[in-house]
Design a protein around this motif. Sequence first.
Motif, mmCIF file in Angstrom:
data_model
loop_
_atom_site.group_PDB
_atom_site.id
_atom_site.type_symbol
_atom_site.label_atom_id
_atom_site.label_comp_id
_atom_site.label_asym_id
_atom_site.label_seq_id
_atom_site.Cartn_x
_atom_site.Cartn_y
_atom_site.Cartn_z
ATOM 1 N N ASP C 147 0.826 -1.208 0.000
ATOM 2 C CA ASP C 147 0.000 0.000 0.000
ATOM 3 C C ASP C 147 0.855 1.252 0.000
ATOM 4 O OD1 ASP C 147 1.061 -0.246 2.481
ATOM 5 O OD2 ASP C 147 -0.693 0.566 3.500
ATOM 6 N N SER C 151 -1.046 3.060 5.029
ATOM 7 C CA SER C 151 -1.797 2.771 6.246
ATOM 8 C C SER C 151 -1.001 3.062 7.508
ATOM 9 C CB SER C 151 -2.240 1.312 6.250
ATOM 10 O OG SER C 151 -1.126 0.500 6.025
ATOM 11 N N LEU C 354 -7.970 -3.058 1.321
ATOM 12 C CA LEU C 354 -6.569 -2.689 1.436
ATOM 13 C C LEU C 354 -6.318 -1.590 2.456
ATOM 14 C CD1 LEU C 354 -3.999 -3.656 0.416
ATOM 15 C CD2 LEU C 354 -4.029 -1.937 -1.357
ATOM 16 N N SER C 355 -7.233 -0.608 2.500
ATOM 17 C CA SER C 355 -6.937 0.564 3.318
ATOM 18 C C SER C 355 -6.728 0.228 4.785
ATOM 19 C CB SER C 355 -8.047 1.589 3.174
ATOM 20 O OG SER C 355 -9.237 1.061 3.681
ATOM 21 N N MET C 416 -9.788 -5.565 -3.650
ATOM 22 C CA MET C 416 -9.333 -4.207 -3.907
ATOM 23 C C MET C 416 -10.469 -3.257 -4.264
ATOM 24 S SD MET C 416 -6.141 -4.458 -3.477
ATOM 25 C CE MET C 416 -4.680 -5.457 -3.658
#
Lengths: 289, 317, 541
Positions: C147, C151, C354-355, C416
């Motif tokens: 990422d 994050s 993902l976040s 995603m």
Amino acid sequence: MSDNSIHAVAALQAVGSKRGSDWPKHLVIWLILALQLLPLYMMFQISFKDNTEFLTNPWFPLLPWHWHFDNFVYGVKLIGPYIGNTVFIATVSASCTIFLATLAAYFFARYKMPLSNVLWSIFLVLMLLPAIANIVPLFMLLKSMNLLNTLQALIVIGMAGGQVFNTFILRNFIEDLPKDLFEAAEIDGASHFQQIINIVVPMSAPIIGTLFILSFLGQWNDFMMPLIILRDRELFTLGVGLVYLNGEYVKQWGQIMSAFMVASIPLIIIFLFCMKLFVRGLAAGAVKG
Amino acid sequence: MPATIISTRKALRQWHLYLFVVPSLLLIGTFCYYPAISAIIHSFFDWQGSDQMQFLGLDNFKRALTDPILRQSFGTMCILVVANFFKMVPAILLAVVIHRLISDKWQYWYRVLLIVPMVVPGLVSLFIWKFFFDPNLGIINNAFDLLHIKHMLVWLDVNWFHSGTFRMDAPISWLSEPRLIIPSLIFWGFPWVGAVSVFIFLAGLQGIGTEVYEAAELDGASPFQKFTHIELPLIMTQVRLNVILMMIGALQDYGLQFMLLGGNGGAGMKGMVPGLWMFNRAFLAGEFGYACSIGIILFFLILLMTYINNKYIRVDK
Amino acid sequence: MNREKILNTVGFTLLGLCFLSALYSVIFRSVRDADPNLITIRFAHWQLEGGLRGTFDDLARQYEKICADRGQKVRVEQVTIPESVFGNWVLTQLVGGTAPQIIELGSMHIDRKARFFESLSGYVNEPNPYNAGTPLAGLPWRNTFVDGMLSTYDKDLLDYYSVPLSLFTVRLFYNKPLYEKIFGQDAPPPKDYRDFVRVCLAIQQYGQEHGLGIVPVAGSKYNEGQLTGRIAGSQTQKLNDRLNRKRTASVDGNELYVSYLREQWGPRSPEIISSLRLTQSFYQFFQPGFQQVDRDSGTLYFIQSRCVFICTGSWDNTSFRIQAPFEIGVCDLPLPTKDDPEYGQYMKGPFPELSRTVGMGFGIVRGTPHTDMALDFLKFLTSYRGSEYFTKHSGWLPAIMNVPVDDQLKPFEPHMDGYPNGFGLALPASNNQAVLMDNTAYLLQKYPDSPEAFLEAYEQLDAFSAITNDLKLWLAAARRSIVRADTLLAANRALARGGSGIDSSAGRKFYELLEQQIQTEADAYSYEMEMTQIWKERVKP
């Protein structure tokens, strides 16, 4: 045999009713004791089971030929290393506590010097000071003394914490010893240390034994202080080890109980040998307390 | 043995006698008095554990007085203290019954059995009890099911209390149902016969001679009358001593709550006691100054208790 | 008496022997530790799940060997602390100055993060030397993470404080043999919320018909939160968009605080009520009394085949596979669909993972000895090869790009696409409001038919002051970090002026810091103003 231990043994003599039978009393006692000993029984029998056996049969012990002794391999692996540290801390701390307390008690019991009243009140006031208010500043103090994450810190704190109670009890005891003994010794030219070793220690052996046991148990059972002070796994005491063991995600009750057993075994063995000393010591301690 | 009095002049020559107390004094000075004074000072500051502090005056104490959690924790503690009175009953009963036994040998062996749980580390018995309280695997629910006590509790709840605490379709959640946390803490350690307290009572009872019992029996006293007229009066001093010891213990102890319920005192914070709240503020929230002020408040309470204790015990002696 | 004396002597001799051996080990240890050339690096974390500790130990040994080849004597120690005491352990160590060099951060308060941890922005743009000769060679360290380290970027402190090691996703695990016994060979797992409800009801019926004590889902306070927390967030997706003034992907915590204080949403908002209802609709499928049991009892329930499903994260995958005597299936969380009659109206759709899934971030404690070495060790752990070894042996997903993953880990790979997930009534990073939630949340489970009892109890409490206090705490922390950054700014400026020039690293650092500082100040100022305004409005009528 000394005066005091006669006193202590007298405490064990039955003075109950001579009429009627004893069996209802035994029944009551066994009932209460059974409940009191239930946790130990459960610990003992579960420590030989695996999870499935425990779930299907939680109450009764397995037959000996089904016992899982491999649980104890885990138990020793999990808890064993911490026992050494705990024995070290508890022994050093208890011996030093009693040693210093005997010195102080000897002083207070034998001499009335200028300031000795003031000094005695310093001890007495501390009996009112609960340790709980101190915990945060004590932590900071240890930090500035670079004692965090050391075994010494636990020993020293145990010694400081035990001074007041032990000095108090020992002073009472030494005051009761006959004065002629000390005078005779002084005429023989005995130093203060010789007097302590030759008169005080043998005469108050039971109470010293009791106080030693109590201090030892106190250190053995402590877990909040080690939890705050210790960082490294190799320094852990039993208490911290058990707390960490309880935090594992994968719970195999048999293994956990066997670790508990391992944690209890050293004292149980010593207790089996010194049973009489424990009983008499505690009885004598209770009389005085 | 009366202490030898040494005058000031003589003391100058015998100064080395003071060396006997110096180590003890140094120890308690450094590790008891210094932290205590430091706690008093820091209770007036906003202190996060670093070198920087901000003077707050009495703000920490004001906050403590209005802190609902602290207030609730004192309530919990009071309940636990009162419960301690009842928790003495089995110990007294056991002491009296052991005392009345004819056989010396049995008296001795019962004492031995009493000490056995004492040599097991406190944490071990704590964790075993925690395991007993487990709703699914625990022994207490298991036993309650077997003995149909649970039916009784559910029936009582449905017909009388309407609280919904006990339900037939759910195991009793001892440590997560807020209403049950305090009862669980009280029940913890049943039947509450610590070796030390039984021994203290036994020591009190040993003053009663056989002839007293024989005389009582001639008068046709029942066992219960013997208890109320002979034994209980004799151990009142010990009972008081025990009460005070237990109270001070209850004020100071928070390890049990911390280990059973966690740093936040369980669901609804019902198991929060003042000591735990102090620990929580210091070592979970980092509010060391506020934690010190809670400690000071506790100190004064214990001081009060000890004062009461001394007063009562002195009167008796 | 004689016999007793002998016994006593034996007892104390035993104690003495114990003591001597303890003494020996204590002394031996201090002699060993006294080596002045030995550098000890410690890293602490709370991941006691199966498989991980061994892998970390292996990696530590490998690193020691690399260092030995370079001529450095290094020992790497793993410190594992149970989750239940991790919070107070970390604080005690940090304040006490005995903290290990590397600590897993978790959701640490920003104030503590800024005070005790090293900021990493100076390092993340340089390539990781351990990636030499791998597909990631030459890439800035930051860009080797899946990422791009987004994050672990702290939006409040505008800096990086931790390096992530793994990727976490939450899935529904199921007991495959049991599931197939009920629904037939190769029956597909439930695909959405309605399907899941149908399956669970069928399991309950099956259990009754066959006299088996099985329940559909294994619950514990922990596992329940994993399941319902995520699914309930679907109900506030649209609300999330409305509250999002800054137009970030999802609303940040402070925005939620302020909008709550402004009464733009609250416990009675239809979205929140709907999320509470959705949460409660799961309760019937857990075993009774689940709220009380620990995470490990929930696991035991699953392992013992007393239920079909359990919801937890990829971090439990390895533990489960070690313990369970049966094959485990893995499927996605049963989210409601957009056309769901009851729960569809406030939703936008499935959420991307993902976040929020890059995790297990390790930070470096400021002021500890050998921080450079600690950083180097982290670089080794997050290198392509380190990560490859890590995922292969621990069964955890890697946080590093392009690292090949085992087949059995495939179902855990994050989705995603989708829309940002919403939030719940329990506000993120809250201190005071969280206490209110803690005090009342049990009512949701106690009266599972309607959230009314909970709402009534919650509304009795003063949430307004609690949230104001939370916001104040945040502001105080922000102010403290502004002051702290001022010193850094001044220092870097002086360095840049004192000869090395604006283009030097100090100069660059100065401008970066300045930009961050302005952003923090603007944020703090705007929230402060807004809070005063809200209070004025409150007090006036």
